[in-house]
Motif scaffolding. Structure first.
Motif, short mmCIF file in Angstrom:
data_model
loop_
_atom_site.label_atom_id
_atom_site.label_comp_id
_atom_site.label_asym_id
_atom_site.label_seq_id
_atom_site.Cartn_x
_atom_site.Cartn_y
_atom_site.Cartn_z
N LYS A 298 16.26 -36.41 -8.10
CA LYS A 298 17.41 -36.66 -7.24
C LYS A 298 17.00 -37.41 -5.96
N VAL A 299 15.86 -37.06 -5.39
CA VAL A 299 15.40 -37.78 -4.20
C VAL A 299 15.08 -39.23 -4.55
N GLY A 300 14.49 -39.45 -5.70
CA GLY A 300 14.26 -40.82 -6.14
C GLY A 300 15.56 -41.60 -6.26
N CYS A 301 16.60 -40.96 -6.77
CA CYS A 301 17.92 -41.59 -6.86
C CYS A 301 18.46 -41.91 -5.47
N TYR B 85 28.43 -46.87 -1.15
CA TYR B 85 27.93 -46.13 -2.31
C TYR B 85 27.78 -44.66 -1.91
N SER B 86 28.60 -43.79 -2.52
CA SER B 86 28.47 -42.35 -2.30
C SER B 86 27.72 -41.75 -3.48
N PHE B 87 26.52 -41.27 -3.21
CA PHE B 87 25.70 -40.70 -4.28
C PHE B 87 25.69 -39.17 -4.17
N VAL B 88 26.05 -38.51 -5.26
CA VAL B 88 26.07 -37.05 -5.28
C VAL B 88 24.67 -36.56 -5.64
N SER B 89 23.99 -36.04 -4.64
CA SER B 89 22.65 -35.51 -4.82
C SER B 89 22.72 -33.98 -4.90
N SER B 90 21.69 -33.31 -4.46
CA SER B 90 21.61 -31.86 -4.61
C SER B 90 20.76 -31.25 -3.51
N PRO C 67 21.27 -47.80 4.85
CA PRO C 67 21.78 -46.53 5.39
C PRO C 67 23.19 -46.61 5.94
N ASP C 68 23.65 -47.79 6.35
CA ASP C 68 24.99 -47.91 6.93
C ASP C 68 26.08 -47.97 5.87
N ARG C 69 25.68 -48.12 4.60
CA ARG C 69 26.69 -48.22 3.53
C ARG C 69 26.47 -47.18 2.43
N THR C 70 25.69 -46.14 2.76
CA THR C 70 25.35 -45.14 1.76
C THR C 70 25.63 -43.74 2.28
N ALA C 71 26.22 -42.91 1.44
CA ALA C 71 26.36 -41.48 1.71
C ALA C 71 25.56 -40.72 0.66
N LEU C 72 24.63 -39.90 1.13
CA LEU C 72 23.87 -39.04 0.24
C LEU C 72 24.41 -37.63 0.41
N LEU C 73 25.01 -37.10 -0.63
CA LEU C 73 25.71 -35.82 -0.56
C LEU C 73 24.89 -34.76 -1.28
N ARG C 74 24.14 -34.00 -0.50
CA ARG C 74 23.29 -32.95 -1.07
C ARG C 74 24.12 -31.69 -1.25
N ALA C 75 24.69 -31.60 -2.41
CA ALA C 75 25.64 -30.52 -2.69
C ALA C 75 24.95 -29.20 -2.94
N GLY C 76 25.61 -28.15 -2.51
CA GLY C 76 25.21 -26.80 -2.91
C GLY C 76 25.84 -26.50 -4.26
N CYS C 77 26.24 -25.26 -4.47
CA CYS C 77 26.85 -24.87 -5.74
C CYS C 77 28.29 -25.38 -5.77
N ILE C 78 28.59 -26.23 -6.74
CA ILE C 78 29.92 -26.82 -6.87
C ILE C 78 30.75 -25.96 -7.83
N VAL D 87 31.53 -44.13 -6.26
CA VAL D 87 31.10 -42.74 -6.27
C VAL D 87 30.27 -42.51 -7.52
N ASP D 88 29.01 -42.19 -7.31
CA ASP D 88 28.07 -41.97 -8.42
C ASP D 88 27.89 -40.46 -8.58
N SER D 89 28.63 -39.90 -9.52
CA SER D 89 28.54 -38.47 -9.79
C SER D 89 27.72 -38.17 -11.02
N SER D 90 27.11 -39.20 -11.61
CA SER D 90 26.39 -39.00 -12.88
C SER D 90 24.96 -39.51 -12.83
N GLY D 91 24.43 -39.76 -11.63
CA GLY D 91 23.08 -40.31 -11.51
C GLY D 91 22.02 -39.23 -11.44
N TYR D 92 21.10 -39.23 -12.38
CA TYR D 92 20.03 -38.23 -12.41
C TYR D 92 18.64 -38.85 -12.49
#
Length: 330
Positions: free
Chosen positions: A138-141, A91-96, A151-162, A67-72
């Motif tokens: 974030k899109v580059g990340c 790989y779960s990437f926390v995007s926006s 794509p089968d091993r990646t989650a891109l989580l485009r979060a709203g306001c956390i 879980v990548d919560s610090s990638g910018y």
């Protein structure tokens, strides 16, 4: 399950660690060790993800979920994802939601697609326009994570306001809870039926750990601003009275949306118009706003020295609020 959290001591990363440990997972965190101690039940590797020699500590590590919560910055996400792709499952990437350049000004922010990010970009490559730079990076990340894991091993989580407990860096919801707790006449923008959509950090953490493949907008179903204010009043036991002030009028008073009045922005028709249906279909479950507010208030009361607003979200000062209310009534 073996979980690696890149980050792991602040807000969302902290929530990921707590949720994984509560589920009985084995957790390792990788961070610089500067933002607070890791859970004593997690293994900690101290290092800077921007330094190749530090990152090498992760080489060959076998984890079910990263879980990548610090990638910018894309080049940094690329380095971690490439290093881990051969030995880790997902790989779960926390995007926006800022991945969409049309958000929140366009009524249909998805119509224009996402930023044309670069998976090899550095921070220096970002657009000069600060409002576009964050989403572009974030899109580059996202692209870097996809390139490494597929794509089968990646989650891109485009979060709203956390939101949720331990939100010390931004504090949009804590500001509102604290303001309502002070009681009296509270200036609230717009009308009680206006939609608001946020996501509890713990719910987002659980979804990241589920490791669903795909790209998701991650937020809770919308509630009304009136419901949010009522939850704040109930949790704090306040005697607050809400004075609803027209959004257009507030904009005309040069009130800074999102910072001076958190969780509000004028002329932003898609601010809370997220579509999290795909995430919910893949397992995202969200708790009632009353629970989030109550738990956040409990955390605020536990902060040593008392909770204080963040410089990023200072909110209305009492004098400014009183002045605006007097002008509105006049």
């Amino acid at each position: 399950m073996d979980v690696l959290v890149l980050g792991g001591t602040v807000f969302l990363g902290r929530a990921v660690v707590a949720e994984a440990l509560a589920a009985g997972d084995s957790v390792t965190v990788f961070n610089r060790g500067r933002s607070g101690p890791a859970s004593d039940r997690a293994s900690q590797l101290v290092g800077d993800r921007t330094i190749a020699a530090d990152l090498e500590q992760l080489a060959g590590g076998r984890f079910d979920v990263v879980v990548d919560s610090s990638g910018y910055v894309p080049v940094d996400v690329d380095a971690s994802a490439r290093l881990l792709a051969a030995s880790c499952r997902h790989y779960s990437f926390v995007s926006s939601i800022n991945a969409f350049p049309g958000w929140p000004e366009a009524k249909d922010y998805r119509a224009g697609g996402v930023h044309d990010g670069d998976p090899d970009a550095t921070r220096a490559d970002a657009p000069a326009d600060e409002s576009a730079a964050y989403g572009w990076l974030k899109v580059g990340c996202e692209l870097a994570a996809l390139r490494a894991f597929g794509p089968d091993r990646t989650a891109l989580l485009r979060a709203g306001c956390i939101v949720g407990p331990h939100d010390s860096a931004v504090g949009r919801l804590p500001w509102w809870i604290n303001r309502v707790a002070r009681g009296g006449d509270v200036l609230v923008p717009g009308g009680p039926d206006d939609p608001v959509s946020v996501i509890d950090c713990r719910d987002l953490a659980r979804f990241a750990l589920l490791a669903p493949p795909g790209t998701f907008e991650t937020t809770a179903p919308p509630i009304s601003r009136g419901e949010l204010m009522a939850a704040c009043r109930a949790a704090t036991g306040s005697d607050a009275v809400f004075s609803w002030v027209d959004s257009d009028w507030l904009a005309g008073q040069d009130v800074a949306g999102w910072t001076e009045i958190p969780l509000w922005l004028p002329d932003a028709p898609s601010l809370f118009a997220h579509d999290a249906s795909a995430a919910r279909a893949s397992g995202l479950a969200t708790r009632p706003i009353a629970d989030t507010v109550a738990d956040t208030w409990a955390w605020q009361q536990s902060v040593p020295g008392g909770w204080r607003p963040s410089p990023r979200t200072p909110g209305l000062s009492p004098a400014r609020e009183e002045s605006l209310l007097d002008a509105w009534r006049g």
